[in-house]
Design a protein around this motif. Structure first.
Motif, PDB file in Angstrom:
ATOM      1  N   ASN A 189     -14.289  -2.287  -8.564  1.00  0.00           N
ATOM      2  CA  ASN A 189     -14.726  -1.790  -7.255  1.00  0.00           C
ATOM      3  C   ASN A 189     -13.900  -2.388  -6.120  1.00  0.00           C
ATOM      4  O   ASN A 189     -13.590  -1.715  -5.136  1.00  0.00           O
ATOM      5  N   ILE A 239     -14.868   5.179   5.898  1.00  0.00           N
ATOM      6  CA  ILE A 239     -15.305   4.262   4.824  1.00  0.00           C
ATOM      7  C   ILE A 239     -14.198   4.072   3.797  1.00  0.00           C
ATOM      8  O   ILE A 239     -13.901   2.953   3.372  1.00  0.00           O
ATOM      9  N   HIS A 295     -17.545  11.093  -4.102  1.00  0.00           N
ATOM     10  CA  HIS A 295     -18.379  11.767  -3.106  1.00  0.00           C
ATOM     11  C   HIS A 295     -17.669  11.803  -1.741  1.00  0.00           C
ATOM     12  O   HIS A 295     -17.615  12.855  -1.080  1.00  0.00           O
ATOM     13  N   LEU A 296     -17.093  10.676  -1.335  1.00  0.00           N
ATOM     14  CA  LEU A 296     -16.441  10.609  -0.025  1.00  0.00           C
ATOM     15  C   LEU A 296     -15.120  11.384  -0.018  1.00  0.00           C
ATOM     16  O   LEU A 296     -14.790  12.061   0.965  1.00  0.00           O
ATOM     17  N   ALA A 320     -16.742   9.655   6.142  1.00  0.00           N
ATOM     18  CA  ALA A 320     -16.195   9.505   4.790  1.00  0.00           C
ATOM     19  C   ALA A 320     -14.777   8.935   4.849  1.00  0.00           C
ATOM     20  O   ALA A 320     -14.433   8.003   4.106  1.00  0.00           O
ATOM     21  N   ILE A 360     -15.996  -0.574  -3.562  1.00  0.00           N
ATOM     22  CA  ILE A 360     -16.546   0.786  -3.607  1.00  0.00           C
ATOM     23  C   ILE A 360     -16.594   1.272  -5.054  1.00  0.00           C
ATOM     24  O   ILE A 360     -15.662   1.011  -5.834  1.00  0.00           O
ATOM     25  N   SER A 361     -17.666   1.952  -5.408  1.00  0.00           N
ATOM     26  CA  SER A 361     -17.824   2.450  -6.776  1.00  0.00           C
ATOM     27  C   SER A 361     -17.036   3.748  -6.972  1.00  0.00           C
ATOM     28  O   SER A 361     -16.641   4.413  -6.004  1.00  0.00           O
ATOM     29  N   SER A 362     -16.881   4.108  -8.238  1.00  0.00           N
ATOM     30  CA  SER A 362     -16.189   5.358  -8.564  1.00  0.00           C
ATOM     31  C   SER A 362     -16.982   6.559  -8.049  1.00  0.00           C
ATOM     32  O   SER A 362     -16.421   7.506  -7.494  1.00  0.00           O
ATOM     33  N   GLU A 363     -18.307   6.505  -8.223  1.00  0.00           N
ATOM     34  CA  GLU A 363     -19.155   7.624  -7.813  1.00  0.00           C
ATOM     35  C   GLU A 363     -19.093   7.839  -6.292  1.00  0.00           C
ATOM     36  O   GLU A 363     -18.953   8.966  -5.817  1.00  0.00           O
ATOM     37  N   GLU A 364     -19.191   6.739  -5.520  1.00  0.00           N
ATOM     38  CA  GLU A 364     -19.132   6.882  -4.057  1.00  0.00           C
ATOM     39  C   GLU A 364     -17.752   7.372  -3.623  1.00  0.00           C
ATOM     40  O   GLU A 364     -17.629   8.188  -2.705  1.00  0.00           O
ATOM     41  N   THR A 365     -16.723   6.892  -4.304  1.00  0.00           N
ATOM     42  CA  THR A 365     -15.368   7.326  -3.968  1.00  0.00           C
ATOM     43  C   THR A 365     -15.219   8.842  -4.139  1.00  0.00           C
ATOM     44  O   THR A 365     -14.677   9.532  -3.265  1.00  0.00           O
TER      45      THR A 365
END
Length: 357
Positions: free
Chosen positions: A336, A274, A288-289, A271, A281-286
């Motif tokens: 993103n 990345i 999460h990581l 995490a 990078i999307s808001s959701e993935e951000t």
């Protein structure tokens, strides 16, 4: 002062300095109030709403607060500024999306805000970093008492404070504690916990309240019932449960460290890697990581990174914040790219600063 001044800071609720702040992000208490001489917002005419806003703006901004409140006419704001205030938790989505006269008065340190013409005429809100129920209650109770000296609230001797939604009648009080619970999610204990909370009339919501998703493993725990119970009862109900949830999360983290250390370390390191190198990078993935990295910092798996820096990244990488910080409007693809650039800069700077110290 203007809204742009808020974008450069972080706000009280993300300071990461309060009690139990490794797991408890913030404590928030809201009070719903209505003026006795006006109908509820849903029944009020546009003239009524304008008069309510004028009356309450005058009372709220001219009262003797610790510091002068900054008043924002929400009806005149651009869409991006309304979204920014929602992301900042200074106004609700309902106030942002309204179409009538409405506003919000904000403490410059973002410890308190007063929404006018939301679902109710008044929504008082106080936020504290970490688990600090009593301090939040003391502050909002003082504000409420002070306002009640100059306005007459709609109040029924038997029912208590009268509100637009029946679920708020009584105290009109909503006590919320926002928790970061990644280990309970990983160990799949979170649904069992939520079912237990619902049985004792506690609600579980996402980062931005009712109807929002639990992004980044953040969950708000709050009371559902306000009628027939005192403010002290509601504070005790939430105050009795949250330490138990904290203990469950800590035990789940200890279990992961003990039984699955390599997998946990790999999850956290991937995490972090990345976030430091991604080009888009999307808001959701951000979210999460960053959740994994935040847990890794608290478990000592990542060094030289401070929790307040991570807390700030959670909020600064939200869509409206990114655009305010960049100073231009961006579509999803450009956001993103900008989000990845911002993360690389912040995390590599934090690492470089730590290396030089």
């Amino acid at each position: 002062m203007n809204i742009d001044d808020f974008s450069r800071g972080c706000g009280e609720w993300l300071r990461g300095a309060g009690p139990e702040s490794d797991i408890v992000i913030s404590t928030r208490i809201r009070l719903a109030r209505n003026l006795a001489e006006f109908p509820f917002i849903s029944k009020a005419s546009n003239a009524d709403r304008a008069e309510i806003e004028r009356t309450l703006k005058e009372r709220v901004t001219q009262d003797s607060w610790d510091a002068p409140l900054f008043y924002v006419d929400v009806a005149k704001l651009e869409s991006i500024d309304r979204q920014f205030l929602v992301e900042r938790q200074l106004i609700s989505r309902e106030l942002a999306e309204g179409e009538h006269a409405r506003g919000v008065a904000i403490d410059p340190d973002e410890r308190a805000s007063v929404m006018i013409n939301e679902e109710d005429h008044l929504r008082l809100q106080v936020m504290k970093s970490g688990l600090d129920l009593q301090a939040a209650w003391d502050t909002i109770n003082a504000i409420d008492d002070h306002l009640e000296e100059s306005v007459t609230y709609a109040f029924h001797e038997r029912l208590g404070y009268l509100t637009a939604c029946p679920t708020n009648v009584g105290t009109g009080m909503r006590v919320s504690v926002m928790l970061h619970l990644p280990a309970l999610v990983i160990t799949r204990q979170i649904d069992k916990l939520f079912r237990s909370l619902q049985k004792i009339s506690l609600a579980v919501r996402g980062l931005y309240g009712e109807g929002s998703q639990a992004m980044g493993d953040f969950y708000q725990i709050s009371n559902q019932i306000t009628l027939g119970r005192s403010e002290a009862d509601l504070l005790k109900q939430v105050g009795d449960v949250v330490p138990t949830i904290i203990e469950y999360e800590r035990k789940a983290r200890e279990f992961l460290v003990r039984e699955s250390h390599e997998n946990l370390h790999d999850r956290v390191s991937r995490a972090f890697g990345i976030l430091r190198t991604a080009q888009t990078i999307s808001s959701e993935e951000t979210m999460h990581l960053l959740s994994s990295v935040r847990m890794g910092v608290n478990l000592g798996l990542i060094h030289d990174l401070e929790i307040p820096v991570l807390n700030q990244l959670f909020i600064h990488t939200q869509p409206a914040h990114l655009q305010k910080l960049r100073g231009v409007e961006l579509d999803t693809a450009d956001r993103n790219i900008e989000r990845a650039r911002y993360l690389r800069g912040a995390l590599n700077k934090a690492d470089g600063d730590a290396s030089r110290n």
